[in-house]
Design a protein around this motif. Structure first.
Motif, PDB file in Angstrom:
ATOM      1  N   ARG A   1      12.534 -11.425  -6.777  1.00  0.00           N
ATOM      2  CA  ARG A   1      12.151 -11.716  -5.393  1.00  0.00           C
ATOM      3  C   ARG A   1      13.074 -12.762  -4.790  1.00  0.00           C
ATOM      4  O   ARG A   1      13.612 -13.614  -5.506  1.00  0.00           O
ATOM      5  CB  ARG A   1      10.706 -12.227  -5.332  1.00  0.00           C
ATOM      6  CG  ARG A   1       9.669 -11.198  -5.694  1.00  0.00           C
ATOM      7  CD  ARG A   1       8.335 -11.848  -5.985  1.00  0.00           C
ATOM      8  NE  ARG A   1       8.376 -12.662  -7.207  1.00  0.00           N
ATOM      9  CZ  ARG A   1       7.359 -13.395  -7.642  1.00  0.00           C
ATOM     10  NH1 ARG A   1       6.234 -13.453  -6.947  1.00  0.00           N
ATOM     11  NH2 ARG A   1       7.477 -14.092  -8.765  1.00  0.00           N
TER      12      ARG A   1
ATOM     13  N   VAL B   1      13.278 -15.478  -1.239  1.00  0.00           N
ATOM     14  CA  VAL B   1      12.508 -16.067  -0.143  1.00  0.00           C
ATOM     15  C   VAL B   1      13.480 -16.338   1.001  1.00  0.00           C
ATOM     16  O   VAL B   1      14.382 -17.174   0.894  1.00  0.00           O
ATOM     17  CB  VAL B   1      11.820 -17.383  -0.573  1.00  0.00           C
ATOM     18  CG1 VAL B   1      10.988 -17.936   0.578  1.00  0.00           C
ATOM     19  CG2 VAL B   1      10.959 -17.165  -1.800  1.00  0.00           C
ATOM     20  N   ARG B   2      13.290 -15.602   2.092  1.00  0.00           N
ATOM     21  CA  ARG B   2      14.173 -15.781   3.240  1.00  0.00           C
ATOM     22  C   ARG B   2      13.890 -17.107   3.938  1.00  0.00           C
ATOM     23  O   ARG B   2      12.867 -17.746   3.686  1.00  0.00           O
ATOM     24  CB  ARG B   2      13.998 -14.606   4.209  1.00  0.00           C
ATOM     25  CG  ARG B   2      14.565 -13.298   3.645  1.00  0.00           C
ATOM     26  CD  ARG B   2      13.984 -12.076   4.314  1.00  0.00           C
ATOM     27  NE  ARG B   2      14.153 -12.050   5.742  1.00  0.00           N
ATOM     28  CZ  ARG B   2      14.973 -11.229   6.408  1.00  0.00           C
ATOM     29  NH1 ARG B   2      15.719 -10.376   5.729  1.00  0.00           N
ATOM     30  NH2 ARG B   2      15.017 -11.242   7.715  1.00  0.00           N
TER      31      ARG B   2
ATOM     32  N   ASP C   1      12.869 -17.700   6.818  1.00  0.00           N
ATOM     33  CA  ASP C   1      11.620 -17.705   7.599  1.00  0.00           C
ATOM     34  C   ASP C   1      10.376 -17.650   6.708  1.00  0.00           C
ATOM     35  O   ASP C   1       9.258 -17.560   7.202  1.00  0.00           O
ATOM     36  CB  ASP C   1      11.603 -16.544   8.597  1.00  0.00           C
ATOM     37  CG  ASP C   1      11.724 -15.172   7.915  1.00  0.00           C
ATOM     38  OD1 ASP C   1      11.716 -15.131   6.665  1.00  0.00           O
ATOM     39  OD2 ASP C   1      11.829 -14.153   8.633  1.00  0.00           O
TER      40      ASP C   1
ATOM     41  N   GLU D   1       9.627 -15.252   4.527  1.00  0.00           N
ATOM     42  CA  GLU D   1       9.271 -13.894   4.094  1.00  0.00           C
ATOM     43  C   GLU D   1       9.784 -13.652   2.680  1.00  0.00           C
ATOM     44  O   GLU D   1      10.918 -13.996   2.338  1.00  0.00           O
ATOM     45  CB  GLU D   1       9.872 -12.865   5.042  1.00  0.00           C
ATOM     46  CG  GLU D   1       9.535 -11.416   4.649  1.00  0.00           C
ATOM     47  CD  GLU D   1      10.269 -10.391   5.495  1.00  0.00           C
ATOM     48  OE1 GLU D   1      10.099  -9.189   5.230  1.00  0.00           O
ATOM     49  OE2 GLU D   1      11.023 -10.798   6.405  1.00  0.00           O
TER      50      GLU D   1
ATOM     51  N   ARG E   1      10.910 -10.990  -0.145  1.00  0.00           N
ATOM     52  CA  ARG E   1      11.400  -9.618  -0.303  1.00  0.00           C
ATOM     53  C   ARG E   1      11.755  -9.370  -1.770  1.00  0.00           C
ATOM     54  O   ARG E   1      12.004 -10.297  -2.528  1.00  0.00           O
ATOM     55  CB  ARG E   1      12.626  -9.372   0.585  1.00  0.00           C
ATOM     56  CG  ARG E   1      12.299  -9.327   2.066  1.00  0.00           C
ATOM     57  CD  ARG E   1      13.388  -8.630   2.845  1.00  0.00           C
ATOM     58  NE  ARG E   1      13.064  -8.512   4.254  1.00  0.00           N
ATOM     59  CZ  ARG E   1      13.787  -7.823   5.135  1.00  0.00           C
ATOM     60  NH1 ARG E   1      14.895  -7.199   4.734  1.00  0.00           N
ATOM     61  NH2 ARG E   1      13.422  -7.765   6.392  1.00  0.00           N
TER      62      ARG E   1
ATOM     63  N   THR F   1      12.214  -3.765  -1.003  1.00  0.00           N
ATOM     64  CA  THR F   1      10.901  -4.262  -0.581  1.00  0.00           C
ATOM     65  C   THR F   1       9.935  -3.130  -0.250  1.00  0.00           C
ATOM     66  O   THR F   1       8.777  -3.139  -0.690  1.00  0.00           O
ATOM     67  CB  THR F   1      11.052  -5.192   0.637  1.00  0.00           C
ATOM     68  OG1 THR F   1      11.965  -6.250   0.309  1.00  0.00           O
ATOM     69  CG2 THR F   1       9.705  -5.784   1.035  1.00  0.00           C
TER      70      THR F   1
ATOM     71  N   ASN G   1       6.537  -2.512  -2.308  1.00  0.00           N
ATOM     72  CA  ASN G   1       5.247  -2.582  -1.613  1.00  0.00           C
ATOM     73  C   ASN G   1       4.473  -1.286  -1.798  1.00  0.00           C
ATOM     74  O   ASN G   1       3.253  -1.305  -2.001  1.00  0.00           O
ATOM     75  CB  ASN G   1       5.454  -2.874  -0.131  1.00  0.00           C
ATOM     76  CG  ASN G   1       5.856  -4.315   0.130  1.00  0.00           C
ATOM     77  OD1 ASN G   1       5.642  -5.178  -0.713  1.00  0.00           O
ATOM     78  ND2 ASN G   1       6.434  -4.582   1.287  1.00  0.00           N
TER      79      ASN G   1
END
Length: 375
Positions: A103, A105-106, A108, A110, A112, A139, A143
């Motif tokens: 994973r 972490v952007r 913002d 989010e 992914r 992603t 999901n």
């Protein structure tokens, strides 16, 4: 200058710079469409190159990112960071490529999911000089997988039985609860139709009405009597849902089953205890009163009469005292059978208690002129 390919096409690459630019732009477009970016890490200078798609995946602009391996690790999810770093360093040490899902972490916030593939270049002495890899944004796939896992868990853990068929009613899945209710394993019913569980209890009209509503409203709910593998009948609350795809094509039927046999038995027992005498199985005082009350309005409208006959037995106590209560109970049962045999089906014989009985005679006027019915 011209370059000939095996398919005999000739490409003019006299403008080499223009050709390379078009090729590079086409590569970037392909990466954007596939959500795949590529990267190169110069291990001599610790400089990291990212393609445009990698920046998009991480939600960054080139000017706001210091492209180094350490900077990349900062955007890896904290729970995955050590694993990614360990896999990368181990692959260099053992001189082989690697594949890893993790994973990120952007900026913002989010989260992914990405997958990375990497190979390394080494100099003549076996020292690593460059790492080259691709990163793919997965992603949507992850999901979808997580949703399937969640749905599968719910499907399997549900207390209600669930049966799924294709559009032709062939069974493609049952959960463990359905197996417990029906007594069948999935392998025993796979590819068969729900007729496997039919009890033969319901007539053609029942199923005609069921399918008419299901085809019209895409759903049917009701009670049904089915048969278990061992032949035992059971009553179930059944909810059938018809599923259609975006092209309005029927794809599946989902049946949700709740075995209510025990509940029905309890309800019947409660009803019997409330309205019937436990010894003679005749209506008791409560049901007698309800029947009298419910019949009077109709009799009045039709100018008919009702008669109430009260019956008790003299010296019944002597039977109990002489022969015991067991014999007294048998005597009351036989009296009830005897009286019931000489009244009409529409009349009511009730036991009020002890040796007291009551008869409701409906349409008493007909009774007075047809006394032979009671001989």
């Amino acid at each position: 200058m011209q370059l000939s390919f095996s398919d005999s096409k000739v490409v003019d690459i006299s403008d080499k710079e223009s050709y390379c630019k078009k090729f590079y732009n086409g590569l970037l477009q392909a990466q954007a469409l596939a959500n795949i970016g590529h990267w190169e890490l110069d291990l001599i200078n610790n400089s990291l190159y990212w393609s445009d798609e990698v920046y998009r995946i991480f939600g960054l602009e080139p000017q706001e990112f210091e492209a180094t391996y350490e900077a990349f690790l900062k955007y890896v999810h904290p729970e995955d960071r050590d694993i990614v770093d360990e896999i990368y360093k181990k692959s260099i040490k053992e001189k082989h490529g690697y594949f890893v899902e993790h994973r990120i972490v952007r900026r913002d916030g989010e989260i992914r999911f990405v997958e990375e593939r990497c190979e390394h270049e080494f100099d003549s002495d076996g020292n690593p000089i460059k790492s080259i890899g691709i990163i793919h944004d997965i992603t949507k796939r992850k999901n979808a997988e997580n949703e399937l896992i969640l749905a599968s868990t719910v499907f399997e853990k549900m207390n209600d039985g669930v049966l799924i068929t294709d559009g032709k009613q062939r069974i493609i899945a049952i959960n463990s609860s359905y197996g417990k209710i029906s007594g069948y394993s999935f392998d025993e019913v796979k590819g068969k139709t729900p007729n496997t569980f039919s009890s033969g209890w319901h007539d053609a009209n029942f199923y005609k009405d069921l399918w008419e509503k299901l085809n019209k409203e895409a759903q049917w709910s009701g009670e049904i009597i089915d048969r278990r593998k061992n032949g035992e009948l059971y009553t179930a609350e059944l909810n059938i849902i018809a599923l259609y795809n975006k092209d309005a094509k029927l794809t599946n039927y989902i049946s949700i089953v709740n075995d209510i046999s025990e509940k029905k038995q309890k309800d019947s027992l409660i009803h019997n205890l409330a309205y019937f005498d436990a010894l003679t199985e005749l209506p008791n005082r409560v049901l007698l009163q309800e029947r009298v009350t419910s019949k009077i309005p109709a009799l009045k409208r039709n100018s008919k009469k009702i008669a109430l006959l009260f019956i008790d037995m003299d010296n019944f106590k002597n039977i109990n005292d002489t022969f015991g209560h067991f014999t007294g109970d048998k005597f009351l049962i036989e009296v009830a059978k005897s009286i019931k045999s000489i009244i009409r089906q529409e009349d009511t014989l009730a036991r009020l208690g002890g040796d007291e009985f009551t008869i409701i005679l409906i349409d008493f006027g007909r009774f007075t002129c047809c006394a032979e019915d009671y001989r």
